[in-house]
Design a protein around this motif. Structure first.
Motif, short mmCIF file in Angstrom:
data_model
loop_
_atom_site.label_atom_id
_atom_site.label_comp_id
_atom_site.label_asym_id
_atom_site.label_seq_id
_atom_site.Cartn_x
_atom_site.Cartn_y
_atom_site.Cartn_z
N GLY A 25 18.34 74.96 69.16
CA GLY A 25 17.35 74.15 69.88
C GLY A 25 16.04 74.03 69.11
N THR A 26 15.05 73.38 69.74
CA THR A 26 13.79 73.15 69.02
C THR A 26 12.99 74.45 68.94
OG1 THR A 26 12.85 72.42 71.09
CG2 THR A 26 13.54 70.70 69.60
N GLU A 41 22.14 64.18 67.39
CA GLU A 41 21.00 64.72 68.13
C GLU A 41 19.71 64.11 67.57
OE1 GLU A 41 19.23 68.93 68.51
OE2 GLU A 41 21.27 69.05 69.33
N ARG A 50 16.08 62.85 66.95
CA ARG A 50 14.82 63.41 67.46
C ARG A 50 13.62 62.51 67.21
NH1 ARG A 50 14.79 69.80 66.25
NH2 ARG A 50 16.65 70.31 67.43
N ARG A 97 23.68 76.59 68.25
CA ARG A 97 22.70 75.49 68.26
C ARG A 97 21.40 76.07 68.80
NH1 ARG A 97 25.21 70.73 67.56
NH2 ARG A 97 23.36 69.61 68.23
N PRO A 103 20.61 82.42 69.66
CA PRO A 103 20.30 82.38 71.09
C PRO A 103 21.06 83.45 71.90
CG PRO A 103 21.21 80.26 70.35
CD PRO A 103 21.23 81.19 69.17
N THR A 129 14.69 80.22 63.53
CA THR A 129 15.00 80.54 64.92
C THR A 129 16.12 81.58 64.99
OG1 THR A 129 16.12 78.43 64.82
CG2 THR A 129 14.28 78.58 66.34
N GLU A 189 18.69 69.06 63.98
CA GLU A 189 18.77 70.31 63.20
C GLU A 189 20.12 70.37 62.49
OE1 GLU A 189 17.19 73.02 62.31
OE2 GLU A 189 15.38 73.03 63.54
#
Ligand code: UD1
Length: 353
Positions: A138-139, A173, A175, A136, A155, A152, A124
């Motif tokens: 995440g997925t 990162e 993927r 960050r 968080p 998203t 990302e």
């Protein structure tokens, strides 16, 4: 300079070859001519058919690396990988291929490398919350994607996140198998630079497009897919809400970035290793890409709301380091390059291209 260019018959390698030869470099082009990428095409004139996975002691390396100042390594299996069955191909051609090439270079005293890497090493992109700074996220959960919530939230507070440009020191990162192999290539290059007193520059390409791009396959980038749909008279299918953001960089600019990196690496200190984003500096949404490609065709792109689980939402680079340290700045903005690409030729592609 005398340059060994791997992947010289490919989409990007071909453009790099043209650029380097125009700049007066003596280019030794090699390519495996993988049938999955090149079908039954004949090896282009001036390109030698050679597998970079050859053992360092093989005599073919003697002529390929004879008098070479810098190796420009573009050969790779690309795309995001479709099934787990693709993993060995990435590991073999990309990981082993780079390791074998570096061993051959070390055996023959070639100490300068420019490596084609990719923005996929970041996963990302970068996100910022107005209150909580860089986050960050995440997925993305399947439930959110199915409900059409593509962005998203923060968080920490659940508020909106804005994307920000990714700098080169962002964490790796990977993927996908392809992304993992690009990270591995960068690590191999760093290990080789330390052990063999070499110097390496990795160029992290963003979404490359331009004439000669492979026709659409499940492994192609979105520009080729949209372009092929339009050619068939069909509406490009824009996934999500079309507001996902990327940086589309023209293949001729990518070639110029390679020329700048060759010059820089030639005089770099021993053990020097650095990486640069190669981007246009003009972020654009996928919806805008479809609109620019379709302009003049009379075909309106269709925003489907569908999604691919492996996709990241936004990934946009900062081109600042490449400009400051390599003197590279893209010349072709997507607003100019994409409409021109709508009518430029594509190459037939096969499987893993
Ligand atoms: C792409 C490449 C990646 C490469 C990187 C940088 C692929 C599959 N991905 O990553 O390997 O390193 O560029 O050059 O080759 N989309 C649509 N409609 C479609 C297809 C895709 O809307 O028909 C959307 C996707 O959902 C995604 C965006 O377009 O949001 C970009 O897709 P794509 O070009 O495939 O992948 P990238 O992640 O940008």
């Amino acid at each position: 300079m005398r340059v060994l260019l791997t992947g010289a018959a490919g989409f990007i390698g071909g453009a790099v070859r043209h650029e380097l030869e125009s700049a007066g470099h003596d280019v030794v082009g090699i390519d495996l001519m993988l049938p999955e990428a090149h079908g039954q095409s004949v090896t282009p004139p001036g390109v030698l058919r050679l597998d970079v996975r050859l053992a360092a002691g093989e005599s073919a390396w003697a002529s390929a690396l004879e008098g070479v100042d810098v190796v420009c390594h573009q050969a790779a299996v690309v795309g995001a990988g479709v099934t787990v069955a693709d993993l060995p191909a990435y590991a073999s051609h990309n990981d082993l291929g780079t390791a074998a090439l570096l061993a051959a270079m070390a055996a023959r005293g070639v100490r300068r490398l420019v490596l084609a890497s990719s923005m996929v090493v970041y996963g990302e992109g970068r996100y910022r919350c107005a209150e909580h700074g860089v986050q960050r996220p995440g997925t993305r959960p399947v439930a959110a994607l199915t409900a059409g919530r593509f962005d998203t939230p923060c968080p920490v507070c659940g508020g909106a996140l804005d994307w920000a440009a990714v700098p080169e020191d962002a964490r790796f990162e990977p993927r996908s198998a392809y992304a993992a192999s690009k990270v591995a290539q960068e690590h191999y290059a760093a290990a080789w630079a330390r052990q063999a007193a070499g110097a390496a520059i990795a160029l992290r390409y963003h979404n490359v497009y331009g004439p000669g791009m492979p026709r659409d396959t499940p492994y192609s980038g979105v520009a080729a897919m949209f372009r092929s749909s339009l050619e068939r008279g069909e509406a490009p299918q824009v996934f999500e809400d079309g507001r996902q953001t990327r940086d589309f960089v023209h293949v001729e600019d990518v070639a110029r970035a390679n020329a700048a990196a060759l010059t820089a690496v030639a005089t770099a200190a021993q053990e020097h290793v650095s990486a640069y984003n190669v981007a246009s500096g003009h972020p654009i949404t996928i919806g805008e890409v479809a609109a620019l490609l379709g302009a003049g065709s009379g075909i309106t792109p269709e925003t489907t709301g569908g999604y691919r689980l492996g996709d990241v939402r936004h990934i946009v680079a900062s081109p600042a380091r490449a400009e400051a340290e390599l003197g590279f700045r893209a010349r072709i903005s997507p607003a100019v390059g994409l409409p021109a690409f709508a009518s430029s030729p594509l190459r037939e592609s096969h499987q893993l291209v």
